[in-house]
Design a protein around this motif. Structure first.
Motif, mmCIF file in Angstrom:
data_model
loop_
_atom_site.group_PDB
_atom_site.id
_atom_site.type_symbol
_atom_site.label_atom_id
_atom_site.label_comp_id
_atom_site.label_asym_id
_atom_site.label_seq_id
_atom_site.Cartn_x
_atom_site.Cartn_y
_atom_site.Cartn_z
ATOM 1 N N SER A 1 -36.823 -7.274 35.668
ATOM 2 C CA SER A 1 -35.784 -6.241 35.706
ATOM 3 C C SER A 1 -36.133 -5.028 34.860
ATOM 4 C CB SER A 1 -34.451 -6.819 35.231
ATOM 5 O OG SER A 1 -34.471 -7.071 33.846
ATOM 6 N N LEU A 2 -37.108 -5.164 33.952
ATOM 7 C CA LEU A 2 -37.503 -4.036 33.085
ATOM 8 C C LEU A 2 -38.426 -3.045 33.782
ATOM 9 C CD1 LEU A 2 -38.236 -5.937 29.739
ATOM 10 C CD2 LEU A 2 -36.243 -4.527 30.252
ATOM 11 N N LEU A 3 -39.050 -3.483 34.854
ATOM 12 C CA LEU A 3 -40.057 -2.642 35.497
ATOM 13 C C LEU A 3 -39.424 -1.458 36.213
ATOM 14 C CD1 LEU A 3 -42.406 -5.390 36.990
ATOM 15 C CD2 LEU A 3 -42.539 -4.252 34.780
ATOM 16 N N PRO A 4 -40.165 -0.352 36.341
ATOM 17 C CA PRO A 4 -39.655 0.801 37.091
ATOM 18 C C PRO A 4 -39.368 0.410 38.543
ATOM 19 C CG PRO A 4 -41.608 1.392 35.835
ATOM 20 C CD PRO A 4 -41.488 -0.097 35.752
ATOM 21 N N SER A 5 -38.346 1.006 39.114
ATOM 22 C CA SER A 5 -37.947 0.734 40.503
ATOM 23 C C SER A 5 -37.823 -0.760 40.758
ATOM 24 C CB SER A 5 -38.956 1.353 41.481
ATOM 25 O OG SER A 5 -39.102 2.717 41.258
ATOM 26 N N PRO A 6 -36.999 -1.470 39.967
ATOM 27 C CA PRO A 6 -36.890 -2.912 40.163
ATOM 28 C C PRO A 6 -36.154 -3.242 41.455
ATOM 29 C CG PRO A 6 -35.256 -2.179 38.589
ATOM 30 C CD PRO A 6 -36.089 -0.978 38.919
#
Length: 832
Positions: free
Chosen positions: A411-416
């Protein structure tokens, strides 16, 4: 297998055959003369058919002693482990287990693990089983070392570890060896009860006071505190004293580990940090291996000055290609802590992380996902591969804890985005998760919804259903909670909108139900919860005050600050307020010398908000010696904390000048405030622009009201206007905020501040302040402490303060321009 079988047959001939024409004394004598591994192996090879259990144990021990004498970067455990004659020793040991004594078995197991022999190796397993059978016959040094071996094999919660803890419990009173105790405590930390934990801590304190201790002993005690999640400051301070008394024992490894433990235990000691900084700086030229340099970088970079940081970054760039996957991860985390701005180094380490990504465990992947994000790293390939890897691990992982980490990281990643795998894994293990995990899942779901527009249309479907399940599970868990300490532990790191909207009320209700469990041992942490959530619950605050008054002698000095915070921040006086503050101030007075400089500033400012100004405390802070110590300490603190301390000192200086002019403390933050003023954007939000226009219309023109004003002592106020004695607007007149520009600085008879640019007789400056939700307690319209002290100080400076609460301005009653205009008129012209 045939070769192995033949070797075993050859080695284990009858004893009479093996010892003909050979003297065991000769072997021991020759072994003592060996200076390297090859000499030992050569001796073993020549006598392999004649070795008894004592020879095997001594030869294995000699191999480890030779390795220990080498620096870490010169050790080669792989060479020893994979040597064919080491295999012979292992086979011999496995077949002589029954005849070996306890000490030899424990030592061989320890050395095997040091040589990275696999935990599932048959010899390792056989020794563990044999020692388990002999457990009651082991002495405490052997029990302690055995527990360390089990800990290194990650058998933290095994029944065997539980039995070892029970043996330690029975023999604790007679245990007088600091090394044995420290090793045992570090190993059994996962299986100790609260009562046993407290007895272990008491014993550790006693031995540190009465026995000689080394850095390693004290370091293990800190590790124990970290694992049991208890910042027991008396023991921490005793350990810190050991470190400072044995500076010669501090190497790079020890310093970095101690700094990490202090961070985990929320402990800060200026003397140790300065010592660590000096020692690490001296070691810079000696740390030439990647392993040693990355540890040096992690310890020194966050507290180094600009020149040393630049030197470390240059060395890191030169050495980066030789970093392994562990070192690359340590580097990126250290770079995050030091707020690294070297784009070249960020790109280099990010490329290494991408290269090694397949080697990392779930916890490591979580660390990787956070660091590049905070460093503003733009490496789409890293995020793409990381997302793919997380999904792959999720599909096959059946460990709830690791599943939780993977989902939180995803969930922390860009564009999750959330696919079926994520949904299924959350749903499958839902009843097994604690409140912290459930909070992460809810936050992740909401984040995915915001990013993926298609989910808005289906939010009432699978996404909405899953979120509702998470919410219900969290509410059910908190409603069934029967242990206050467990709830505190699970909510320690929870924050954000989901917790406030879904769980905060239920959590407060649970705490009220369990408030009798608030004792002197957990009252400090409980106080921190109320401060963190800004929830003003008077029965719970009263309970904190009552426990503090009853057990003030048991509360450590550094606990005073978090105990005061909720009362001051939430602006609440308990029934015994005078006695409560008197007890806290007296406790503070008796232990002034135990406070770190920055913490003393924090405590003094909190008391200032509550209008308490102990003269001994104020005089202790505002003198040259203390401020010099504080400056030195700030150089070693992380940038964020250092900035916070400087801001608090300025606010304390301002409070003392305004509230207690009789102390004659000078105002020395003029230049600092000017720097802050220059950094402020000065731009008005849409809401502030709206209010400013309406004030102009009410007062007769924009020149009657000024937005974004700085007062003397640099309070920022939203709007200022001036009314004469008949409450008619006067054109706005600037007043200088520079104390050097004031012709006279004195106090009027009414206690108000009188400055240079006076107003017509009877005229008054009006400060108009819009108060958003941050100015109020979470569950009420009660003003928080900082808003109260600001109003008090503005009134001392001669202002009449008009406050516009957000809930009034945004209410249904004020839904038109006419209603807002009428509201402002009443506030400015009618309220006294």
């Amino acid at each position: 297998m045939t070769k192995m079988f033949c070797l075993r047959r050859f080695l284990f001939l009858p004893r009479s055959c093996r010892f003909q024409m050979w003297s065991s004394d000769s072997f021991f004598c020759q072994l003592k003369k060996c200076t390297n591994e090859d000499q030992v192996f050569d001796l073993v090879g020549k006598n392999k058919t004649k070795l008894c259990e004592k020879h095997v144990a001594t030869a294995v021990d000699m191999l480890w002693q030779i390795q220990k004498m080498k620096p870490d970067f010169l050790r080669d455990v792989t060479y020893v482990r994979d040597h064919p004659h080491f295999l012979i020793l292992r086979i011999l040991a496995e077949n002589k287990i029954q005849s070996m004594n306890n000490e030899a078995l424990v030592n061989i197991l320890y050395i095997l693990l040091k040589f990275s022999v696999a935990p599932h190796d048959s010899l390792v397993e056989e020794i563990i089983m044999e020692l388990w059978r002999r457990l009651d016959s082991l002495n405490m040094p052997e029990v302690s070392k055995f527990s360390l071996c089990l800990h290194e094999q990650q058998m933290f919660h095994s029944p065997l570890m539980g039995q070892i803890a029970e043996i330690g419990n029975k023999n604790l009173a007679s245990l007088q060896d600091t090394r044995v105790l420290s090793v045992l405590m570090a190993s059994i930390s996962a299986v100790v009860s609260q009562n046993f934990r407290d007895r272990l801590i008491q014993k550790a304190e006693f031995l540190l006071d009465t026995k000689d201790s080394t850095v390693n002993h004290a370091r293990r005690f800190l590790y124990f505190l970290k694992k049991v999640k208890l910042s027991h400051y008396p023991l921490i301070h005793k350990c810190n004293k050991v470190f400072l008394q044995n500076v010669h024992q501090l190497n790079v490894d020890n310093i970095v580990i101690i700094l990490e433990l202090y961070q985990a235990l929320q402990f800060n000691n200026t003397e140790f940090r300065l010592t660590a900084k000096r020692k690490l700086t001296e070691m810079m030229d000696d740390c030439t291996s990647p392993s040693q340099f990355t540890k040096l970088f992690a310890g020194l970079a966050p507290m180094a000055g600009p020149e040393v940081k630049e030197q470390l970054i240059e060395t890191a760039l030169l050495m980066a290609d030789s970093f392994d996957h562990h070192q690359a991860l340590d580097m990126i985390e250290a770079m995050q802590e030091m707020t690294c701005r070297s784009s070249q180094l960020i790109r280099k380490i990010s490329s290494l992380l991408l290269k090694y990504l397949d080697l990392y465990r779930p916890r490591d992947l979580a660390r990787i996902a956070q660091s590049p994000f905070f460093l503003h790293c733009r490496n789409p390939d890293l995020y793409t591969k990381l997302r793919r890897l997380l999904i792959e691990r999720l599909k096959v992982n059946i460990m709830p804890q690791e599943v939780s980490i993977l989902i939180r990281t995803l969930s922390l990643l860009p564009s999750p985005y959330m696919d079926e795998v994520v949904v299924n894994q959350i749903d499958t293990f839902l009843p097994q998760y604690n409140l912290s995990d459930l909070s992460s899942f809810a936050t992740a779901i909401l984040r995915w919804v915001r990013w993926d527009k298609s989910t808005w249309r289906s939010f009432s479907g699978s996404n909405g259903t899953l979120l509702q399940k998470v919410n219900n599970c969290a509410r059910e868990r908190i409603q069934k909670a029967s242990n206050l300490d467990r709830v505190l532990e699970e909510t320690r790191y929870i924050s954000g909108d989901w917790f406030e909207e879904v769980l905060l009320e239920n959590t407060i209700a649970a705490f009220q139900r369990l408030k009798d469990q608030i004792t002197w041992t957990n009252v400090v942490e409980f106080s921190s919860f109320l401060t963190r959530t800004s929830y003003r619950c008077t029965p719970l605050l009263d309970r904190i005050a009552a426990v503090t008054l009853q057990h003030s002698d048991k509360i450590y000095s550094s606990g005073i600050y978090p105990l005061l915070l909720p009362f001051v921040i939430l602006s609440y006086d308990p029934p015994q307020a005078e006695e409560f503050f008197t007890i806290c101030i007296e406790h503070l007075r008796c232990h002034l010398d135990k406070f770190e400089p920055h913490l003393l500033v924090f405590v003094a400012f909190v008391l200032a908000i509550a209008e308490h100004f102990p003269e001994n405390l104020i005089m202790a802070i505002f003198n040259v010696d203390f401020l010099t110590k504080l400056d030195v300490q700030l150089e070693t603190l992380p940038d964020t904390l250092s900035r916070r301390v400087r801001l608090r000192l300025m606010k304390l200086n301002r409070a003392v000048c305004l509230d207690c002019p009789e102390f004659q403390v000078p105002w020395f933050h003029e230049r600092y405030c000017q720097q802050l003023q220059r950094k402020s954007t000065g731009s008005l939000s849409a809401l502030h622009q709206q209010i400013h226009r309406m004030l102009g219309e009410i007062l007769g023109g924009s020149h009657f009201a000024k937005a974004s004003v700085f007062t003397p002592y640099y309070y920022g106020i939203d709007f200022e206007c001036i009314l004469d004695r008949n409450k008619k607007p006067l054109p706005y007149v600037e007043q200088s905020v520079l104390m050097a520009d004031w012709d006279t600085v004195h106090w009027g008879q009414d206690g108000q501040f009188v400055g240079k640019k006076g107003l017509p007789p009877g005229a008054q400056r009006i400060a108009v302040e819009f108060l958003d939700s941050k100015a109020f307690c979470k569950n009420s319209s009660h003003l928080k402490g900082e808003a109260v002290i600001k109003k008090r100080h503005l009134e001392i400076l001669g202002y009449r303060v008009v406050q516009i609460p957000h809930f009034e301005w945004n209410s249904m009653e004020l839904s038109s321009k006419d209603a807002w205009m009428e509201y402002l008129k009443k506030k400015i012209f009618e309220e006294v």
